[in-house]
Design a protein around this motif. Structure first.
Motif: not given
Lengths: 440, 440
Positions: A9-13, A72-73, A76, A163, B168, B184-186, B188-190
């Motif tokens: 999920l460290l990914t663009d939609q 989640f995917l 949503r 970060h 994220v 960023n999907l994560e 969204g999830r987190r």
């Protein structure tokens, strides 16, 4: 994120919406080649440094969709049920090759290539770019600092300025590019980067006097430790330090003021007190220019924080991930064609590329040759791409020290202009040799 | 790093060597107050935005030393056995208060204060600064972009240009500061940040024609989707898009060229084709200045990547964590004294500070009052610090939307100069009211 945690999920939609649309249109199975390159180096930089490859291989291994991710995917509405079912079984089964970690790169150098079905190769885009853009930016800045330090050890201490997980990766990238140690403990645990650190001003302020603080530190860490001498008055602190620790005190650290001037005074004072072996370490807003300016000062080590973890003005390497070739139909053996965006502003070159570094008789690089033809390396050309993943299996894993050693060798090949800190053209020009469309 | 994973090694080594020395010297139990503040805002910035508080509270909850961490520390000789035993039982039991997430801050604003024993408060330094320095830098840049967008929605799409976990956090910080969505999907999830995304140039290049690509996308995502129209020829793409999707096509995206000029042409073309409701979204190297320059262009939304995740020139907020007060001896009730570094260059102000934002009769802020005295807020003064942790228990957790709403309110208080993108002085001046040493 620990190894083993999913990176999917460290990914663009849009990687997933493209996947879904391609699954529906029947194009998802077309073979595709994506390449990672930088159109330019950051303004005025002479070279870039590849870093992050090892982290990327771990991230690809961990790129699978678990139940919480799929829930989640679908809940949503990011993907539909058929796509979710496809993702559930997903594992990258393609090939990846690229410049080895620690090697230098130049504009348009194809530092990574991903070949697989469009579906599997497009999914990796975001995490590939995140890792390489960050780690290459840090390593590229770190390498300039290491060159400026001319062999004096550099301590990476920028964790607090970035970060908390980027800090771990930054320590790793800095080590590849020549830093000696890091303050970051997780980088020590996870990547075996040597760690360092002794005390801050707060420790001195905690105690009833600087003398008490120094005594406490020496009692705990021994006389080889580094005492921080600029909380109150540097001259008095150095006197106290040597008085308590004796002339075999390991080092003193200066974190403020005119570092060159203060280092000179402290060195003289240490020598006059017989502490000839006590090193002088300087920290405080140093970058490659600040380090270079201290070349003539009696400094034995530098600590670098903010400028390292922010890429010294270039916090991202501006690498892109572009589709350069794809098949006309499904299947492993469908013929492939080069493709490229043709619109204004940001055109790309189609076709799968190979890269050679061309060296002269002295072993100095004079051209970065990039070709869509089958490469024909001459006896002094260095082939730059190595296999990293074959049929989904990681084959390019190596120790961090190998990448660190490779960086030293790669730097030795570069012409002297590479070491100039001033802004200028890339140290090695990129040459395109267009061999016509290559048999892909 | 998932919630629940230990954050304890995301720490500079010297926090642990200081702990060990203080345990030995008997000063580890002295009560101490550390404050987080920025000496200055990034050059020319008018205000900063507090972000990361929610992530920080999670990180503090997860700050415990597990067996692998302790094994690493002792086997590498970072700490000795007695210190490792102390760490094994460690849990932060102190108090933390600070500016609420989403609020604005200015130079020297005490945005966080940590009170506990020296031992427990010093250990948190690195992770506190990592999280706040990153997230505040992103939110501060994002807020300027949101102001420049004047209500038009902003999509955060910078994941690929920063460390994969920083991405994220950046999406979260941008949402607090006014962005509408993230790629960023994560995130969204987190954090339940709304996510967005449709397709890239690779999707068009994958298909045998742009028409095929658009058809595939529409079949999968419906006519409300956003079609990317600048892979080949924008005018032809827009014609094809409306021809296939009809006038109720959701949006078109332009990612290259002169965005203002192209947006105008595309808007006119869409209108001439009857697609009055089709939105025009622009992306491609936008920052707050680029957004402001498009204020008069017929643009319905902006996508922002690189400049957002790199803090638009200020990738770190330069926050520091300074010991400002400590007890003379052990125990909860030992009297405390203000302490401060006195050496050249980077002096600090001793004493625990309170902060008020002073508002005029129109509700506009005109002073950031920082005092070591017991604060006496007037009827229009806003007290800025809120409790976040009490006796080790997190009491300051809240939803992301509350922080987002707070940011809107905080911005409404600022004078008009805050909205100027040009470089200048902070919008609200910082005033120190020295009430003499406060009874701590």
């Amino acid at each position: 994120m620990e190894l083993g945690d999913s990176t999917a999920l460290l990914t663009d939609q849009y990687e997933l919406t493209m996947l879904q649309a391609a699954l529906k249109s029947g194009t998802a199975d077309r073979r595709a080649v994506f390449e990672v390159f930088a159109r330019q180096l950051p303004a005025g930089r002479r070279y870039g440094v590849v870093a992050g490859t090892g982290r990327l291989l771990d991230a690809i291994d961990a790129f699978t969709f678990d139940t919480p991710a799929l829930d989640f995917l679908t809940s949503r509405g990011v993907v539909d049920e058929p796509t979710a079912e496809w993702l559930e079984k997903f594992r990258f089964n393609g090939d990846i090759w690229g410049y080895a970690e620690g090697d230098c790169y130049f504009p348009e150098s194809p530092i990574l290539a991903v070949e697989g079905t469009f579906a599997e190769a497009v999914l990796l885009e975001t995490v590939v770019l995140s890792i390489l853009n960050h780690d290459c930016a840090i390593a590229s800045a770190a390498s300039r600092m290491a060159q400026a330090a001319q062999g004096r050890p550099l301590i990476e201490m920028g964790s607090r300025r970035t970060h908390e997980m980027a800090a771990v990766a930054a320590a790793r990238a800095a080590y590849i590019a020549g830093f000696a140690t890091t303050s970051n403990l997780e980088a020590g645990r996870r990547y075996s980067v040597p760690t360092a650190g002794t005390s801050a001003h707060a420790f001195t302020l905690l105690h009833d006097s600087e003398r008490h603080a120094f005594q406490a530190q020496l009692a705990s860490l021994g006389e080889g430790t580094t005492l921080l001498v600029d909380t109150y008055d540097v001259e008095r602190a150095v006197r106290t330090a040597v008085e308590i620790a004796g002339p075999s005190l390991g080092a003193v650290r200066i974190d403020s003021g005119d570092l060159g001037l203060t280092a000179r005074r402290v060195r003289d004072q240490l020598d006059s007190l017989g502490a000839h072996g006590t090193r002088v370490v300087v920290t405080g807003d140093l970058d490659e220019y600040g380090i270079a300016a201290l070349a003539a000062a009696p400094v034995d080590g530098y600590g670098v924080g903010t400028s390292l973890v922010t890429g010294s003005g270039a916090p991202t390497a501006s690498l892109v991930y572009k589709l350069v070739a794809r098949a006309d139909g499904p299947g492993k053996n469908a013929p492939m064609r080069p493709v490229a965006k043709r619109s204004t502003g940001k055109p790309t070159r189609g076709g799968r590329k190979s890269a050679l570094r061309r060296l002269d008789a002295h072993g100095t690089a004079y051209a970065e040759v990039i070709t869509t033809a089958v490469p024909e390396p001459g006896p002094r050309d260095r082939v730059l791409q190595v296999p990293l993943v074959r049929g989904g299996e990681v084959v390019g894993r190596e120790s961090l020290d190998r990448a660190r050693e490779r960086h030293v060798r790669s730097m030795r090949e570069l012409p002297p202009t590479a070491l100039q800190l001033s802004k200028g053209a890339p140290a090695v020009p990129t040459e395109f040799v267009d061999g016509g469309p290559r048999l892909l």
